[in-house]
Design a protein around this motif. Structure first.
Motif, mmCIF file in Angstrom:
data_model
loop_
_atom_site.group_PDB
_atom_site.id
_atom_site.type_symbol
_atom_site.label_atom_id
_atom_site.label_comp_id
_atom_site.label_asym_id
_atom_site.label_seq_id
_atom_site.Cartn_x
_atom_site.Cartn_y
_atom_site.Cartn_z
ATOM 1 N N PRO B 87 0.813 -1.208 0.000
ATOM 2 C CA PRO B 87 0.000 0.000 0.000
ATOM 3 C C PRO B 87 0.852 1.266 0.000
ATOM 4 O O PRO B 87 1.913 1.305 0.621
ATOM 5 C CB PRO B 87 -0.790 -0.108 1.313
ATOM 6 N N ALA B 88 0.389 2.262 -0.751
ATOM 7 C CA ALA B 88 1.044 3.574 -0.759
ATOM 8 C C ALA B 88 -0.042 4.595 -1.066
ATOM 9 O O ALA B 88 -1.079 4.243 -1.617
ATOM 10 C CB ALA B 88 2.132 3.621 -1.827
ATOM 11 N N TYR B 89 0.193 5.861 -0.698
ATOM 12 C CA TYR B 89 -0.823 6.883 -0.938
ATOM 13 C C TYR B 89 -1.000 7.092 -2.433
ATOM 14 O O TYR B 89 -0.083 7.562 -3.100
ATOM 15 C CB TYR B 89 -0.439 8.173 -0.233
ATOM 16 N N PRO B 90 -2.182 6.747 -2.965
ATOM 17 C CA PRO B 90 -2.356 6.705 -4.418
ATOM 18 C C PRO B 90 -2.201 8.061 -5.102
ATOM 19 O O PRO B 90 -1.781 8.112 -6.250
ATOM 20 C CB PRO B 90 -3.779 6.169 -4.601
ATOM 21 N N ASP B 91 -2.523 9.145 -4.389
ATOM 22 C CA ASP B 91 -2.472 10.437 -5.077
ATOM 23 C C ASP B 91 -1.077 11.067 -5.076
ATOM 24 O O ASP B 91 -0.856 12.089 -5.690
ATOM 25 C CB ASP B 91 -3.510 11.402 -4.485
ATOM 26 N N MET B 92 -0.137 10.420 -4.362
ATOM 27 C CA MET B 92 1.213 10.987 -4.331
ATOM 28 C C MET B 92 2.064 10.423 -5.461
ATOM 29 O O MET B 92 1.799 9.337 -5.961
ATOM 30 C CB MET B 92 1.898 10.649 -3.006
ATOM 31 N N PHE B 97 6.229 10.626 -2.111
ATOM 32 C CA PHE B 97 6.010 9.564 -1.127
ATOM 33 C C PHE B 97 7.316 9.205 -0.416
ATOM 34 O O PHE B 97 7.369 9.109 0.812
ATOM 35 C CB PHE B 97 5.414 8.346 -1.837
ATOM 36 N N PHE B 100 8.328 11.868 1.947
ATOM 37 C CA PHE B 100 7.551 11.774 3.193
ATOM 38 C C PHE B 100 8.119 10.688 4.109
ATOM 39 O O PHE B 100 8.368 10.929 5.294
ATOM 40 C CB PHE B 100 6.085 11.486 2.849
ATOM 41 N N VAL B 101 8.341 9.506 3.547
ATOM 42 C CA VAL B 101 8.848 8.407 4.373
ATOM 43 C C VAL B 101 10.238 8.762 4.921
ATOM 44 O O VAL B 101 10.540 8.506 6.089
ATOM 45 C CB VAL B 101 8.880 7.082 3.584
ATOM 46 N N GLN B 148 10.400 2.184 -0.145
ATOM 47 C CA GLN B 148 9.987 2.748 1.143
ATOM 48 C C GLN B 148 10.519 1.911 2.301
ATOM 49 O O GLN B 148 10.946 2.443 3.323
ATOM 50 C CB GLN B 148 8.454 2.844 1.106
#
Lengths: 246, 315
Positions: B87-92, B97, B100-101, B148
């Motif tokens: 899973p990862a933030y789809p809109d990024m 991403f 952020f990590v 990530q």
């Protein structure tokens, strides 16, 4: 709670609003509706008074539908996309995640609210309003938005279905708006003790919002909104901790 | 102090369902532990407890001496995790991403840029860095998840089905990446692709119904197979010679059973199963020589993991 981590989460969340149409749709609808409410329903011009009370008076009702729409995705979406597992296995605490995400949404409503400044310019152009009252109105409105958001955050944490989160949040928020109204109080006054009825009445958003909107910033009204937010966010954190994998 | 990850008496109940039932094991640096088991066996649940996402009903997980319940942040800092489905933030975008990590991981400034750069090269992400993750193919999404997980160069890497849904080339790349990192890390990965165990794991744990049913090197697991040390023999001969060849093979002292692979006009092919733990290849080849068979193929089976897997996990 470490502010750096909260800040990183806040930044990510906020930029994600603007990476999707959510931010723009929300802001446009918010500005459009507050315009309609103020100028048509609120008779802004016909009142010929230099204040923004027709503008602020409709905010509770505007927020009732718009804020749950913003809040419903806070946790339900993390659950649905599975990113909750990613987020909560990063070295952050649940509290940091809950507060970071909430603050992002709250800052966002602040931005939307700030973008209503043309109304403030208009009223200053047309007359000589008491700008400190207007400022207090903005503050009250923003605090109330925070209260709605905190409720929405908690309910969003309960489900992965955003529609359910939306509907339940609207109902709970409505209860908080209406709890000062006779409709709700009558329901309780028949059987509940007096202190309970008074407590329920004191929970009303409207009472506190209107008090601040008059330009008198009473510490009790501030405490009301801040404890309300703290309570619902605390509940969010507990719910997430309890059922993060469901 | 070599033991990096220690799992002791780990249990997880969901209501009346026992998902993980008293699992204990240790993993050391340099080991690549493959977690095998049918769907629903408790692989992911165990991994979620190791990474601190799920709270165990009972038992402890310690990493480098830190307890996941007592000091979750200390554990999480030392751990990289690829959850199931990456899973990862789809809109990024992958760039945003990873940024952020990296920030959450406490990387800063030049160090952060260097690490992001390294990881992007390592998992081959540079071509899609500015595209929303939503629009990426499954293979790229998986790589974003891997990037990530390894961004902060963690001591322990937990990968839940890292090659699931990838094409053979991508699988190969991911396995090569895991192997390259294996020496200085503890790697725990789950899979239900048995070839993967051969390809990357130094050790495999098979779980079924929440319990460990086998723990050993891939070779040790294979040795549990009926086919361990079995011999495949193909001779060039006509079908009617089969009546001589079969009894001759069955007469050998170490042979338990003969399985027919192919008998046609020109070739006879058999799988010869040994009696328990006997090495029969010498016997078989001697027999072939004495009888002047034209041997085309003669090889020893190591064992079949899928068969072992099936025996262990079905009752």
């Amino acid at each position: 709670m470490r502010s750096y981590y909260t800040w990183v989460i806040l930044k990510r969340e906020l930029s994600s609003y603007f990476a999707t149409p959510i931010a723009y749709v929300f802001i446009v609808i918010f500005l459009f509706l507050s315009g309609i409410f103020t100028f048509y329903l609120g008779n802004f011009f016909a009142r010929s008074q230099a204040d923004l009370s027709p503008f602020f008076n409709f905010h509770p009702w505007l927020y009732l539908f718009l804020i749950p729409a913003l809040a419903m995705r806070l946790w339900a979406e993390e659950r649905k996309s599975g990113t909750i597992e990613l987020l909560l296995t990063l070295p952050v605490t649940v509290a940091e995640a809950v507060v970071g995400k909430f603050l992002a949404a709250w800052v966002f409503t602040g931005i939307a609210l700030a973008l209503t400044f043309p109304i403030w310019l208009t009223v200053n152009y047309l007359g000589k309003p008491d700008n400190s009252v207007i400022l207090a109105g903005y503050l009250g409105s923003w605090l109330m938005a925070g209260g709605f958001l905190a409720i929405g955050s908690c309910i969003s944490a309960l489900t992965k279905n955003q529609v359910i989160a939306f509907v339940i949040t609207v109902v709970v928020c409505l209860a908080f708006i209406l709890s000062g109204f006779p409709l709700v109080l009558d329901f309780f006054s028949g059987w509940a003790p007096q202190w309970l009825v008074e407590t329920i009445s004191s929970f009303s958003f409207l009472t506190h919002f209107n008090a601040i909107g008059k330009g008198i910033i009473d510490i009790r009204d501030l405490i009301y909104f801040l404890t309300l937010m703290a309570f619902w966010l605390f509940a969010t954190a507990i719910l997430i901790e309890m059922k993060k994998a469901d | 102090m070599e033991t990096k990850v220690e799992i002791r008496n780990l249990c997880k109940h969901f209501g009346s369902l026992v998902a993980v039932d008293d699992i204990s094991f240790q993993v050391n640096r340099g080991e690549v532990l493959g977690f095998l088991g049918p769907n629903g066996a408790g692989k992911s649940t165990t991994m979620k407890m190791i990474t601190g996402f799920l709270t165990p009903t009972a038992g402890t997980v310690t990493l480098d001496g830190y307890d996941i319940i007592q000091q979750p942040l200390a554990v999480k800092q030392r751990l990289g995790y690829l959850p199931e489905g990456a899973p990862a933030y789809p809109d990024m975008t992958p760039a945003a991403f990873l940024e952020f990590v990296a920030q959450i991981r406490g990387l800063q400034g030049a160090d952060k840029q260097r690490r992001i750069g390294e990881v992007v090269t390592r998992v081959n992400l540079s071509s899609v860095l500015q595209q929303p993750i939503d629009t990426l193919s499954k293979g790229f999404k998986r790589r974003v998840g891997l990037a990530q997980a390894i961004l902060h160069d963690p001591e322990v890497l937990v990968l839940d089905e890292p090659t699931d849904g990838l094409d053979p080339n991508q699988k190969h790349e991911v396995r090569a990446l895991i192997k390259a990192m294996a020496k200085e890390k503890v790697i725990i990965l789950s899979t239900h692709i048995l070839e993967e165990v051969h390809a990357v794991c130094t050790r495999a744990i098979v779980i079924a119904n929440g319990k460990i049913v086998a723990d050993g090197t891939p070779a040790e697991l294979e040795a549990k197979s009926h086919y361990h040390n079995a011999v495949t023999l193909t001779v060039s001969a006509t079908a009617h010679q089969a009546t001589e060849i079969r009894p001759a093979l069955l007469k050998l002292s170490g042979v338990a059973k003969l399985e027919l692979l192919q008998e046609d006009a020109t070739h006879l092919s058999y799988l010869i199963l040994p009696k328990s733990d006997r090495l029969i290849v010498a016997e078989v080849s001697q027999c072939a020589r004495e009888n002047h068979w034209k041997v085309e193929e003669l090889h020893v089976e190591k064992g079949r993991l899928d068969e072992v897997f099936r025996t262990l996990t079905t009752h």
